[in-house]
Design a protein around this motif. Structure first.
Motif, PDB file in Angstrom:
ATOM      1  N   SER A   7       0.616   3.465  -0.165  1.00 35.50           N
ATOM      2  CA  SER A   7       1.214   4.753   0.133  1.00 35.50           C
ATOM      3  C   SER A   7       1.197   5.088   1.608  1.00 35.50           C
ATOM      4  CB  SER A   7       0.515   5.865  -0.649  1.00 35.50           C
ATOM      5  OG  SER A   7      -0.844   5.928  -0.323  1.00 35.50           O
ATOM      6  N   ASP A  50       0.814   9.984  -1.213  1.00 37.45           N
ATOM      7  CA  ASP A  50      -0.223  10.285  -0.245  1.00 37.45           C
ATOM      8  C   ASP A  50      -1.432  10.940  -0.930  1.00 37.45           C
ATOM      9  OD1 ASP A  50      -0.870  10.133   2.578  1.00 37.45           O
ATOM     10  OD2 ASP A  50      -0.868  12.315   2.558  1.00 37.45           O
ATOM     11  N   TRP A  53      -3.429   8.210  -2.421  1.00 39.19           N
ATOM     12  CA  TRP A  53      -4.141   7.430  -1.408  1.00 39.19           C
ATOM     13  C   TRP A  53      -5.495   8.046  -1.094  1.00 39.19           C
ATOM     14  CZ3 TRP A  53      -3.466   2.731   0.575  1.00 39.19           C
ATOM     15  CH2 TRP A  53      -4.156   2.387   1.738  1.00 39.19           C
ATOM     16  N   LYS A 314      -5.891  -3.174   0.084  1.00 41.29           N
ATOM     17  CA  LYS A 314      -6.793  -2.289  -0.662  1.00 41.29           C
ATOM     18  C   LYS A 314      -7.602  -3.187  -1.583  1.00 41.29           C
ATOM     19  CE  LYS A 314      -6.935   2.118  -3.173  1.00 41.29           C
ATOM     20  NZ  LYS A 314      -7.677   2.849  -2.143  1.00 41.29           N
TER      21      LYS A 314
END
Length: 729
Positions: A7, A50, A53, A314
């Motif tokens: 994101s 977002d 995230w 990630k």
């Protein structure tokens, strides 16, 4: 899930980079995003991504204000039976306070100068997204798809506070961070209703998109109707539990039971169910599910990837946390208390286990004191690793240390973590740290390793890259997912709510489903009276939760919900009569047959020492001559191979390992929890005011006028006792 994982990159690509580094630059619009962005689907979606995230759970972090406990040996897990070492809430020598030197943790406020690094900044972002999309020109379908996710994430933020504090301020609009924006605490009941309402909205809005099997493709990993309904079930169960329900109001149990039971069909419609392969061997399905990316077991969680360098990486570090040092990992050590608590193969509690006393003892007379691995529940072998357990992986650890055993580049790795001493004076000293572990483990050995959630090479392909020259160890860049809510918890929540509402037969059926997944059949080791004895049934549910959800960060919440440190009998200074537990006979521990953790209990560890009458002392280096067993020419067995049945035509693997232990090893108790300076043992001490946390001094300083919780010092009022009552309606 790429869109969720990536994101931050997507936001930059959408021209919204100001949402990161310059988040506070515009003082009038604190995230520097105008309302126009919400009229474009890509922009609105970027804003939702977002939120993911910043808000999704992170299994790499110790539990803190922004992330829940995920089973690491952090201060919360070390306040349970799972690890030793006196965690945050049970240290008898370090009482938490607002004004003293040992500060109460801040799960309410955190940083005031960075919106993203703030509890309320994240809620503010959720509110901005909800308002922006609601007032946008997007289609109704697009609005529902995006708003449903934002409502869920806001509910998650509130749940993460309410479970600690009870009532908190309810803020539903974007506010300027000025003193006039102050909002007082709402009651806990109002907060529970608010969270549940957000989750109802989320479930309804996401129903069209997700109840036909859930998200797919790049969208997999977003929250679904199932996520919202499962979290609501958890919230209703919290509200019904003794922590918030001191008089045992049966209507709360009924509400939780009816909702969770009804939710199952929608959760199933989203594609969620117990993970099974149809080829379960020794609990292999239970182990494998933690390394399946698109997994029906995951109702809500965080996905990861194997990317290494760019801003889209990630990674999940769990594999590196738990693997032994001689494989380039770090290793997590299970407490002897918890190892000894696991059920036997017949599903019953072990003989002599001094807790869960309303549950029948096993008829199995195996000596699990000296041989803990004998005849245990299949999940035992997937939760722990000890000397002689096969634990395969893919990677060559030798470049990191020439003394590391290769075991065919990990593919045939067997854990040999027995120890010896270099000085005879250390042998009987429980505080001695001078034991040396086999196979180059040396001082980095653990007595019993946590194995749970491992990417076991015998049952799943590696989701990690391995590079033994990597600075922080070979197991790096893992894509293993983290399941914050999995389907087994949904069934356990159903079982607990059903039992609390008086439907014990239904509760037993859910326990059977969970046990059948790991290989039980028939009555699954569950005693007959569970369908008629509510206390025994609830004890069985909590025991099952403890075993099934071990090292997943859930145990401390269960201990608090059921007040299992003291049974709810200890008093908090200044607390009203309504805080007195009147349900469950006035003592949840007595009612359940559970031995309260405050009752002179401590968590020590165990290790397996070479029989010193045979082998004496050994060396201190990684070469084989340091190991007295190998130096004597003893050939170690090939290790228990869990790919095969424990008992097969070649004999009983456990019995063979027991014979080897009997000849060569001695179980040694090893200090876990601390001793006093005079060498006297110290014991778990959980203060009754910890059931509801107080606000930290920093939070109080930044929220003038906010009420402090009863039992905690109020620094805004000269250190006097707080006045907020989490149980008042």
């Amino acid at each position: 899930m790429k869109r969720i994982i990536f994101s931050a990159a997507l936001m930059a690509a959408l021209g919204l980079s100001s949402c990161s580094d310059q988040f506070l630059e515009d003082k009038q619009n604190f995230d520097n995003v105008t309302s126009e962005v919400y009229n474009d689907y890509a922009g609105a979606s970027g804003r939702v991504l977002d939120l993911y995230w910043w808000i999704l759970p992170d299994p790499n972090s110790d539990a803190n204000w922004k992330y829940p406990c995920t089973g690491k040996a952090d201060g919360i897990s070390k306040s349970t039976e799972e690890y030793s070492g006196f965690g945050l809430f049970v240290n008898p020598q370090a009482e938490l306070s607002v004004l003293g030197s040992n500060k109460v943790p801040d799960y309410f406020h955190n940083q005031s100068n960075n919106i993203r690094e703030s509890v309320w900044g994240r809620i503010r972002n959720c509110n901005d997204v909800i308002a922006g999309i609601s007032g946008s020109s997007l289609t109704e379908e697009q609005k529902n798809e995006l708003l449903g996710q934002a409502y869920f994430l806001r509910a998650w933020c509130y749940y993460s506070m309410v479970k600690w504090y009870g009532g908190v301020p309810i803020v539903t609009k974007v506010q300027d961070p000025v003193e006039s924006s102050f909002v007082p605490r709402s009651t806990t009941k109002a907060c529970i209703e608010f969270i549940c309402n957000d989750l109802d909205i989320a479930a309804d809005m996401l129903r069209a998109k997700t109840t036909n099997g859930g998200w797919n493709g790049d969208n997999y990993g977003r929250v679904t109707t199932a996520s919202a309904m499962a979290l609501k079930g958890r919230v209703l169960l919290l509200w019904a539990s003794p922590l918030f329900n001191r008089a045992n109001d049966e209507s709360r149990w009924a509400a939780a039971y009816e909702y969770i039971k009804e939710s199952i069909k929608d959760i199933n419609a989203c594609g969620n169910h117990l993970y099974t392969t149809g080829n379960n061997i020794n609990g292999s399905d239970f182990a494998k599910m933690f390394t399946v990316i698109q997994n029906p077991e995951m109702v809500f969680g965080t996905l990861h990837n194997m990317k290494q360098d760019d801003d889209t990486k990630k990674n999940n570090n769990w594999e590196r946390f738990i693997r032994p040092k001689n494989t380039t990992g770090q290793g997590l050590e299970a407490s002897a208390m918890f190892v000894d608590m696991f059920p036997m193969k017949d599903g019953k509690r072990p003989r002599g286990l001094n807790t869960y006393k309303k549950l029948n003892e096993s008829e199995d007379e195996a000596n699990i004191k000296d041989y803990p691995f004998m005849n245990r529940d299949p999940r035992f072998y997937r939760t722990f690793a000890m000397p002689g357990f096969r634990w395969a992986y893919t990677g060559d650890p030798v470049p990191a240390d020439a003394f590391n055993p290769s075991y065919n580049s990990g593919k045939d790795y067997v854990l040999w973590n027995y120890v010896w001493y270099a000085d005879p004076e250390d042998v009987n000293d429980p505080e001695s740290g001078n034991a040396y572990g086999a196979d180059n483990l040396l001082k980095n050995r653990k007595g019993v390793y946590v194995r749970k959630r491992s990417n076991d090479g015998d049952i799943s392909e590696p989701l990690y890259s391995f590079n033994a020259t990597y600075d922080n160890g070979g197991f790096a860049y893992s894509a293993a997912p983290w399941m914050e809510i999995r389907y087994a918890e949904v069934l356990l929540n159903y079982a607990e709510a059903a039992c609390g509402a008086g439907h014990m037969g239904e509760a037993v059926e859910q326990l059977k489903l969970i046990r059948q997944r790991v290989g039980y059949s028939g009555d699954c080791g569950l005693q007959e009276n569970l369908s008629t004895d509510q206390a025994a049934c609830m004890s069985a549910v909590l025991y099952e939760r403890q075993i099934e959800l071990a090292y997943e960060g859930k145990r401390f919440d269960d201990l608090r919900r059921w007040m299992l440190f003291d049974g709810g009998t200890d008093k908090v200074d200044g607390a009203p009569a309504s805080w007195t537990l009147t349900g469950w006979g006035g003592n949840t521990c007595t009612w359940l047959g559970f031995t309260e953790l405050n009752k002179n209990q401590r968590r020590d560890n165990m290790e397996f020492r070479l029989n010193d009458t045979k082998y004496g002392v050994g060396g201190t280096t990684g070469d084989t001559d340091s190991d007295p067993l190998l130096k004597a020419g003893v050939e170690r067995p090939k290790g228990i191979d869990f790919r095969k049945e424990i008992s097969d035509e070649e004999g009983n693997q456990l019995t063979q390992l027991q014979e080897f232990y009997n000849e060569h090893f001695v179980r040694k108790e090893k200090k876990g929890d601390a001793y006093a300076t005079n060498k006297d043992p110290l014991y778990i001490k959980f203060l009754p005011r910890y059931y509801f946390l107080g606000f930290s001094q920093s939070a109080l300083n930044n929220c003038k006028g906010i009420e402090q919780c009863i039992g905690w010092e109020d620094s805004n009022n000269g250190g006097s006792n707080g006045t907020f009552d989490p149980l008042a309606e």
